[in-house]
Enzyme design. Structure first.
Site, PDB file in Angstrom:
ATOM      1  N   ASP A  11       0.864  -0.917  -0.123  1.00 52.51           N
ATOM      2  CA  ASP A  11      -0.116   0.373   0.429  1.00 52.51           C
ATOM      3  C   ASP A  11       0.535   1.584   0.021  1.00 52.51           C
ATOM      4  O   ASP A  11       1.917   1.271   0.209  1.00 52.51           O
ATOM      5  CB  ASP A  11      -0.758   0.309   1.519  1.00 52.51           C
ATOM      6  CG  ASP A  11      -2.016  -0.924   1.205  1.00 52.51           C
ATOM      7  OD1 ASP A  11      -2.140  -1.597   0.294  1.00 52.51           O
ATOM      8  OD2 ASP A  11      -3.070  -1.194   2.068  1.00 52.51           O
TER       9      ASP A  11
ATOM     10  N   GLN B 147      -0.420   6.696  -6.586  1.00 51.43           N
ATOM     11  CA  GLN B 147      -1.683   7.138  -5.905  1.00 51.43           C
ATOM     12  C   GLN B 147      -1.898   8.649  -7.148  1.00 51.43           C
ATOM     13  O   GLN B 147      -0.728   9.343  -7.305  1.00 51.43           O
ATOM     14  CB  GLN B 147      -1.138   8.094  -4.582  1.00 51.43           C
ATOM     15  CG  GLN B 147      -1.316   6.934  -3.528  1.00 51.43           C
ATOM     16  CD  GLN B 147      -0.881   7.714  -2.466  1.00 51.43           C
ATOM     17  OE1 GLN B 147       0.695   8.478  -3.239  1.00 51.43           O
ATOM     18  NE2 GLN B 147      -1.718   7.089  -1.440  1.00 51.43           N
TER      19      GLN B 147
ATOM     20  N   ARG C  23      -0.868  -1.631  -8.887  1.00 54.61           N
ATOM     21  CA  ARG C  23      -2.091  -0.752  -8.343  1.00 54.61           C
ATOM     22  C   ARG C  23      -2.265   0.868  -8.264  1.00 54.61           C
ATOM     23  O   ARG C  23      -1.702   1.721  -7.890  1.00 54.61           O
ATOM     24  CB  ARG C  23      -3.028  -1.423  -6.861  1.00 54.61           C
ATOM     25  CG  ARG C  23      -4.213  -0.549  -6.307  1.00 54.61           C
ATOM     26  CD  ARG C  23      -4.598  -0.620  -5.382  1.00 54.61           C
ATOM     27  NE  ARG C  23      -4.008  -1.584  -4.202  1.00 54.61           N
ATOM     28  CZ  ARG C  23      -3.198  -2.341  -3.317  1.00 54.61           C
ATOM     29  NH1 ARG C  23      -3.759  -0.932  -2.168  1.00 54.61           N
ATOM     30  NH2 ARG C  23      -3.346  -3.255  -2.696  1.00 54.61           N
TER      31      ARG C  23
HETATM   32  C1  LIG Z   1      -8.516  -1.719  -3.695  1.00 53.11           C
HETATM   33  C2  LIG Z   1      -8.559  -0.175  -2.960  1.00 53.11           C
HETATM   34  C3  LIG Z   1      -6.845   0.010  -2.157  1.00 53.11           C
HETATM   35  C4  LIG Z   1      -6.478   1.406  -2.289  1.00 53.11           C
HETATM   36  N1  LIG Z   1      -5.344   1.493  -1.868  1.00 53.11           N
HETATM   37  C5  LIG Z   1      -4.481   2.712  -1.496  1.00 53.11           C
HETATM   38  C6  LIG Z   1      -3.349   2.929  -1.242  1.00 53.11           C
HETATM   39  O1  LIG Z   1      -2.706   2.065  -0.808  1.00 53.11           O
HETATM   40  N2  LIG Z   1      -3.027   4.721  -0.348  1.00 53.11           N
HETATM   41  C7  LIG Z   1      -3.708   5.504  -0.622  1.00 53.11           C
HETATM   42  O2  LIG Z   1      -3.874   6.502  -0.441  1.00 53.11           O
HETATM   43  N3  LIG Z   1      -5.697   5.376  -1.362  1.00 53.11           N
HETATM   44  C8  LIG Z   1      -5.643   3.793  -1.392  1.00 53.11           C
HETATM   45  N4  LIG Z   1      -7.556   3.395  -2.109  1.00 53.11           N
HETATM   46  C9  LIG Z   1      -7.984   4.511  -1.463  1.00 53.11           C
HETATM   47  C10 LIG Z   1      -8.186   5.612  -2.662  1.00 53.11           C
HETATM   48  O3  LIG Z   1      -6.690   6.665  -2.444  1.00 53.11           O
HETATM   49  C11 LIG Z   1      -9.528   6.584  -2.469  1.00 53.11           C
HETATM   50  O4  LIG Z   1      -8.956   7.220  -1.297  1.00 53.11           O
HETATM   51  C12 LIG Z   1     -11.014   6.223  -2.654  1.00 53.11           C
HETATM   52  O5  LIG Z   1     -10.830   4.348  -3.951  1.00 53.11           O
HETATM   53  C13 LIG Z   1     -11.590   7.064  -3.123  1.00 53.11           C
HETATM   54  O6  LIG Z   1     -12.034   6.827  -3.781  1.00 53.11           O
HETATM   55  P1  LIG Z   1     -12.473   6.314  -5.593  1.00 53.11           P
HETATM   56  O7  LIG Z   1     -11.532   6.293  -7.434  1.00 53.11           O
HETATM   57  O8  LIG Z   1     -12.983   5.817  -4.794  1.00 53.11           O
HETATM   58  O9  LIG Z   1     -13.296   7.823  -6.512  1.00 53.11           O
HETATM   59  P2  LIG Z   1     -14.348   8.665  -5.229  1.00 53.11           P
HETATM   60  O10 LIG Z   1     -14.293   9.702  -7.081  1.00 53.11           O
HETATM   61  O11 LIG Z   1     -13.658   9.206  -3.981  1.00 53.11           O
HETATM   62  O12 LIG Z   1     -15.764   8.466  -5.140  1.00 53.11           O
HETATM   63  C14 LIG Z   1     -16.157   7.900  -6.582  1.00 53.11           C
HETATM   64  C15 LIG Z   1     -17.543   6.794  -6.029  1.00 53.11           C
HETATM   65  O13 LIG Z   1     -17.026   6.350  -5.562  1.00 53.11           O
HETATM   66  C16 LIG Z   1     -18.065   5.895  -4.478  1.00 53.11           C
HETATM   67  N5  LIG Z   1     -16.963   6.011  -3.240  1.00 53.11           N
HETATM   68  C17 LIG Z   1     -15.909   6.351  -3.016  1.00 53.11           C
HETATM   69  N6  LIG Z   1     -15.389   5.870  -1.737  1.00 53.11           N
HETATM   70  C18 LIG Z   1     -16.637   5.340  -0.908  1.00 53.11           C
HETATM   71  C19 LIG Z   1     -16.395   5.570   0.642  1.00 53.11           C
HETATM   72  N7  LIG Z   1     -15.479   5.668   0.908  1.00 53.11           N
HETATM   73  N8  LIG Z   1     -18.054   4.514   1.412  1.00 53.11           N
HETATM   74  C20 LIG Z   1     -19.122   4.851   0.196  1.00 53.11           C
HETATM   75  N9  LIG Z   1     -18.847   5.187  -0.891  1.00 53.11           N
HETATM   76  C21 LIG Z   1     -17.998   5.360  -1.527  1.00 53.11           C
HETATM   77  C22 LIG Z   1     -19.540   6.842  -4.385  1.00 53.11           C
HETATM   78  O14 LIG Z   1     -20.026   6.539  -4.579  1.00 53.11           O
HETATM   79  C23 LIG Z   1     -18.384   8.283  -5.143  1.00 53.11           C
HETATM   80  O15 LIG Z   1     -19.422   8.689  -5.651  1.00 53.11           O
HETATM   81  C24 LIG Z   1      -7.374   2.287  -2.159  1.00 53.11           C
HETATM   82  C25 LIG Z   1      -8.916   1.854  -3.001  1.00 53.11           C
HETATM   83  C26 LIG Z   1      -9.259   0.569  -3.729  1.00 53.11           C
HETATM   84  C27 LIG Z   1     -10.352   0.272  -3.638  1.00 53.11           C
END
Ligand SMILES: Cc1cc2nc3c(=O)[nH]c(=O)nc-3n(C[C@H](O)[C@H](O)[C@H](O)COP(=O)(O)OP(=O)(O)OC[C@H]3O[C@@H](n4cnc5c(N)ncnc54)[C@H](O)[C@@H]3O)c2cc1C
Length: 285
Positions: free
Chosen positions: A112, A141, A162
């Protein structure tokens, strides 16, 4: 608070449970339903090298279960959890132990990415481990300005990536302040990874971006085993079901353990509606 019995009811939507046994049961169910998994033993705020060793051992136990039960699962780990804040050498030896075990069983460790202060050290370790064991995946990121260059560099070494948007609070000196720029950068990097990345993982719940990915995949006739989608356990379950039903590989990031507080708060912060969900559950219990 983290160990209170009431906590399990509140966090159950995003966290499999407090024990490895519970985590394994959730992963088996997900595998049976057609999802891949990545196991995350919660605990990014270790306070000593002894705790870091306990985290390493918890991950070794998870890898043993994956091998024994033939789970379709990797593990995801944060380097601070393995002692990065206390000793780079100890952290290296802890992560190496996990990557060597993963390689021995044909598995993989996903490292991560944490806040921007850790990026250089994390990438240096990932590069080194990949050159010796291969069984690692880096996380990039899209909110960081530097990521385009890092993605190109990791791709030149065939290191799997990822791609996520980024979950930490970063200043405008290092990260795009506007969401629209983060999204645009995400799409740019995603298309590059789908085009010439090694086994990329597209980690997002953003329906618009996923639509763009699927159109590109169909246009370029990219085989379904050359990439995967990733989402968080409990987030957009409707979308998760649709992707699997459409025949895409989808890996769910499934956390477990007692130290759920920082992870849970990041999920609440991402979507204010989750606070309502939390309050409803509080009232119910
Ligand atoms: C498998 C995986 C691994 C990850 N690993 C890391 C990492 O190592 N380091 C890091 O900094 N970040 C990590 N993240 C988190 C990532 O950076 C985002 O903060 C998170 O995924 C929300 O971004 P999004 O791409 O879904 O887009 P966004 O624009 O935030 O969300 C798009 C849509 O997704 C839905 N959504 C998003 N988050 C949520 C929530 N919490 N609850 C309910 N609905 C939601 C909503 O419908 C929203 O409109 C990871 C995410 C995933 C999926």
């Amino acid at each position: 608070m983290e160990t209170s019995p009431a906590a399990g009811r509140l966090t159950a939507r995003f966290i499999a449970g407090s024990t490895l046994e519970r985590e394994v049961a959730v992963c088996q169910r997900l595998n049976a339903d057609g999802y891949l998994a990545t196991l995350d033993h919660l605990g990014e705020s270790v306070t000593s090298l002894e705790e870091a060793e306990q985290s390493r051992d918890a991950y070794l136990a998870a890898l043993e279960q994956i091998a024994k039960l033939q789970l379709q699962a990797t593990v995801s780990v944060k380097l601070t959890q393995l002692g990065l804040d206390f000793s780079e050498d100890e952290c290296r030896s802890n992560i190496e132990c996990l990557v060597a075990r993963a390689r021995g069983m044909g598995g993989r460790v996903e490292v991560d990415m944490e806040s921007s202060a850790y990026v250089d050290r994390t990438l240096a370790l990932v590069r080194d481990l990949h050159s010796r064991y291969a069984s690692v995946r880096a996380v990039m990121q899209a909110y960081l300005y530097r990521t385009e260059k890092d993605v190109a560099e990791l791709c030149s070494r065939s290191i799997p990536i990822r791609l996520c948007k980024g979950a930490y609070s970063e200043g405008p000196g290092v990260a795009f302040p506007r969401k629209k720029d983060v999204d645009a950068n995400y799409v740019r990097l995603m298309l590059a990874l789908l085009d010439h990345g090694t086994n990329p993982a597209i980690a997002t719940h953003d329906e618009k971006i996923l639509g763009r990915a699927m159109a590109f995949i169909q246009e370029r006739k990219i085989p379904p085993d050359r990439f995967e989608f990733q989402m968080l356990y409990g987030v957009r379950r409707d979308l998760q079901r649709r992707l699997v039903a459409a025949g895409y590989r989808l890996r769910l990031y499934v956390p477990y353990g007692n130290a759920w507080y920082p992870y849970f708060m990041r999920r609440l912060a991402e979507r204010p509606a989750n606070v309502l969900f939390l309050v409803r559950n509080l009232l119910k219990s």
